[in-house]
Design a protein around this motif. Structure first.
Motif, PDB file in Angstrom:
ATOM      1  N   ALA A 109       0.838  -1.209   0.000  1.00 38.37           N
ATOM      2  CA  ALA A 109       0.000   0.000   0.000  1.00 38.37           C
ATOM      3  C   ALA A 109       0.868   1.253   0.000  1.00 38.37           C
ATOM      4  N   LEU A 110       1.951   1.235   0.760  1.00 33.21           N
ATOM      5  CA  LEU A 110       2.852   2.385   0.804  1.00 33.21           C
ATOM      6  C   LEU A 110       3.537   2.596  -0.542  1.00 33.21           C
ATOM      7  N   ASN A 111       3.862   1.530  -1.240  1.00 37.08           N
ATOM      8  CA  ASN A 111       4.465   1.600  -2.563  1.00 37.08           C
ATOM      9  C   ASN A 111       3.514   2.291  -3.551  1.00 37.08           C
ATOM     10  N   THR A 112       2.243   1.958  -3.471  1.00 41.11           N
ATOM     11  CA  THR A 112       1.248   2.598  -4.333  1.00 41.11           C
ATOM     12  C   THR A 112       1.158   4.086  -4.031  1.00 41.11           C
ATOM     13  N   CYS A 113       1.185   4.448  -2.765  1.00 42.86           N
ATOM     14  CA  CYS A 113       1.114   5.862  -2.373  1.00 42.86           C
ATOM     15  C   CYS A 113       2.323   6.643  -2.890  1.00 42.86           C
ATOM     16  N   VAL A 114       3.505   6.049  -2.780  1.00 46.09           N
ATOM     17  CA  VAL A 114       4.721   6.722  -3.246  1.00 46.09           C
ATOM     18  C   VAL A 114       4.674   6.916  -4.756  1.00 46.09           C
ATOM     19  N   SER A 115       4.212   5.935  -5.497  1.00 46.93           N
ATOM     20  CA  SER A 115       4.103   6.066  -6.956  1.00 46.93           C
ATOM     21  C   SER A 115       3.142   7.182  -7.331  1.00 46.93           C
ATOM     22  N   HIS A 116       2.019   7.233  -6.654  1.00 51.29           N
ATOM     23  CA  HIS A 116       1.044   8.289  -6.944  1.00 51.29           C
ATOM     24  C   HIS A 116       1.602   9.655  -6.589  1.00 51.29           C
ATOM     25  N   PHE A 117       2.286   9.750  -5.476  1.00 50.08           N
ATOM     26  CA  PHE A 117       2.880  11.026  -5.069  1.00 50.08           C
ATOM     27  C   PHE A 117       3.912  11.495  -6.100  1.00 50.08           C
ATOM     28  N   CYS A 118       4.722  10.586  -6.618  1.00 48.97           N
ATOM     29  CA  CYS A 118       5.703  10.936  -7.656  1.00 48.97           C
ATOM     30  C   CYS A 118       5.011  11.421  -8.931  1.00 48.97           C
ATOM     31  N   ALA A 119       3.924  10.764  -9.304  1.00 49.94           N
ATOM     32  CA  ALA A 119       3.180  11.177 -10.496  1.00 49.94           C
ATOM     33  C   ALA A 119       2.585  12.571 -10.316  1.00 49.94           C
ATOM     34  N   VAL A 120       2.079  12.860  -9.136  1.00 50.63           N
ATOM     35  CA  VAL A 120       1.517  14.187  -8.857  1.00 50.63           C
ATOM     36  C   VAL A 120       2.619  15.243  -8.916  1.00 50.63           C
ATOM     37  N   LEU A 121       3.770  14.951  -8.334  1.00 48.39           N
ATOM     38  CA  LEU A 121       4.887  15.897  -8.398  1.00 48.39           C
ATOM     39  C   LEU A 121       5.345  16.129  -9.828  1.00 48.39           C
ATOM     40  N   LEU A 122       5.385  15.072 -10.628  1.00 46.68           N
ATOM     41  CA  LEU A 122       5.786  15.213 -12.031  1.00 46.68           C
ATOM     42  C   LEU A 122       4.813  16.079 -12.813  1.00 46.68           C
ATOM     43  N   PHE A 123       3.550  16.069 -12.414  1.00 40.61           N
ATOM     44  CA  PHE A 123       2.550  16.858 -13.117  1.00 40.61           C
ATOM     45  C   PHE A 123       2.593  18.324 -12.687  1.00 40.61           C
ATOM     46  N   TYR A 124       2.652  18.581 -11.392  1.00 38.16           N
ATOM     47  CA  TYR A 124       2.518  19.956 -10.904  1.00 38.16           C
ATOM     48  C   TYR A 124       3.806  20.766 -10.922  1.00 38.16           C
ATOM     49  N   THR A 125       4.948  20.153 -10.772  1.00 35.66           N
ATOM     50  CA  THR A 125       6.200  20.906 -10.689  1.00 35.66           C
ATOM     51  C   THR A 125       6.495  21.697 -11.968  1.00 35.66           C
ATOM     52  N   PRO A 126       6.465  21.085 -13.165  1.00 37.13           N
ATOM     53  CA  PRO A 126       6.729  21.901 -14.363  1.00 37.13           C
ATOM     54  C   PRO A 126       5.665  22.970 -14.607  1.00 37.13           C
ATOM     55  N   GLU A 127       4.405  22.654 -14.331  1.00 39.81           N
ATOM     56  CA  GLU A 127       3.329  23.627 -14.554  1.00 39.81           C
ATOM     57  C   GLU A 127       3.494  24.845 -13.649  1.00 39.81           C
ATOM     58  N   PHE A 128       3.736  24.598 -12.388  1.00 36.78           N
ATOM     59  CA  PHE A 128       3.885  25.695 -11.444  1.00 36.78           C
ATOM     60  C   PHE A 128       5.155  26.492 -11.730  1.00 36.78           C
ATOM     61  N   SER A 129       6.239  25.813 -12.090  1.00 39.11           N
ATOM     62  CA  SER A 129       7.494  26.498 -12.417  1.00 39.11           C
ATOM     63  C   SER A 129       7.333  27.390 -13.641  1.00 39.11           C
ATOM     64  N   LEU A 130       6.650  26.887 -14.651  1.00 39.99           N
ATOM     65  CA  LEU A 130       6.440  27.674 -15.865  1.00 39.99           C
ATOM     66  C   LEU A 130       5.603  28.908 -15.574  1.00 39.99           C
ATOM     67  N   THR A 131       4.581  28.761 -14.755  1.00 42.11           N
ATOM     68  CA  THR A 131       3.745  29.898 -14.395  1.00 42.11           C
ATOM     69  C   THR A 131       4.552  30.954 -13.646  1.00 42.11           C
ATOM     70  N   LEU A 132       5.347  30.537 -12.699  1.00 39.80           N
ATOM     71  CA  LEU A 132       6.159  31.485 -11.936  1.00 39.80           C
ATOM     72  C   LEU A 132       7.187  32.181 -12.817  1.00 39.80           C
ATOM     73  N   ILE A 133       7.809  31.449 -13.726  1.00 38.89           N
ATOM     74  CA  ILE A 133       8.816  32.057 -14.602  1.00 38.89           C
ATOM     75  C   ILE A 133       8.176  33.057 -15.549  1.00 38.89           C
ATOM     76  N   HIS A 134       7.005  32.738 -16.089  1.00 40.37           N
ATOM     77  CA  HIS A 134       6.338  33.681 -16.992  1.00 40.37           C
ATOM     78  C   HIS A 134       5.888  34.940 -16.256  1.00 40.37           C
ATOM     79  N   ARG A 135       5.511  34.797 -15.005  1.00 36.12           N
ATOM     80  CA  ARG A 135       5.017  35.959 -14.264  1.00 36.12           C
ATOM     81  C   ARG A 135       6.140  36.800 -13.660  1.00 36.12           C
TER      82      ARG A 135
END
Length: 166
Positions: free
Chosen positions: A94-120
């Motif tokens: 169960a913990l392995n599944t949680c870690v995989s999901h957390f990594c996927a969420v980080l992979l999705f939000y980190t570039p999006e948020f970084s791009l927004t901050l850099i453009h602004r």
């Protein structure tokens, strides 16, 4: 739940093209990305863009902030449930599944948020860096997401290791 997600997306994104319509454009109308990005279209306007800038930043912070809060709360509930599991093997699974999901969420939000901050706020940053980050934001999350979840499979994991070890 699907209807709520659609309504949320429509209510947050619909005002953006409406706000952009009111601007007078006098600068070069060439976009640096292969897709239309709100911040970049705003930069082409000769009018005062403060309202659009503030609205876009608030929407980004609310979206990322609300999503992050809900994900954090769901992880707390999941971890509470996982910690109550008696079997060590099931706990690790169960913990392995949680870690995989957390990594996927980080992979999705980190570039999006970084791009927004850099453009602004990154007025002095390299345009090439913004373009590369835009493509990373567009391509990396959907490409890496299946890999993150497939690494959990022992068979796939061993095959991936064999490819890189050779």
């Amino acid at each position: 739940m699907g209807l709520v997600c659609i309504l949320r997306g429509v209510t947050m994104m619909l005002p953006l093209p409406i706000l952009l319509k009111w601007f007078r454009y006098c600068r070069v109308n060439v976009l640096s990305h292969s897709y239309c990005m709100h911040q970049e279209v705003m930069k082409m306007a000769c009018s005062d863009i403060r309202v659009n800038n503030i609205y876009g930043l608030i929407i980004t912070v609310l979206t990322v902030g609300l999503d992050s809060l809900l994900i954090f709360l769901s992880y707390l509930m999941i971890l509470k449930t996982v910690l109550s599991i008696a079997s060590h093997k099931e706990f690790l699974r169960a913990l392995n599944t949680c870690v995989s999901h957390f990594c996927a969420v980080l992979l999705f939000y980190t570039p999006e948020f970084s791009l927004t901050l850099i453009h602004r706020f990154g007025k002095g940053s390299s345009p090439l860096f913004q373009i590369v980050l835009g493509y990373i934001n567009l391509l990396v999350p959907p490409l890496i997401n299946p890999i993150v979840y497939s690494v959990k499979s022992k068979h796939l994991c061993s095959r991936i290791i064999r490819v890189f070890v050779k």
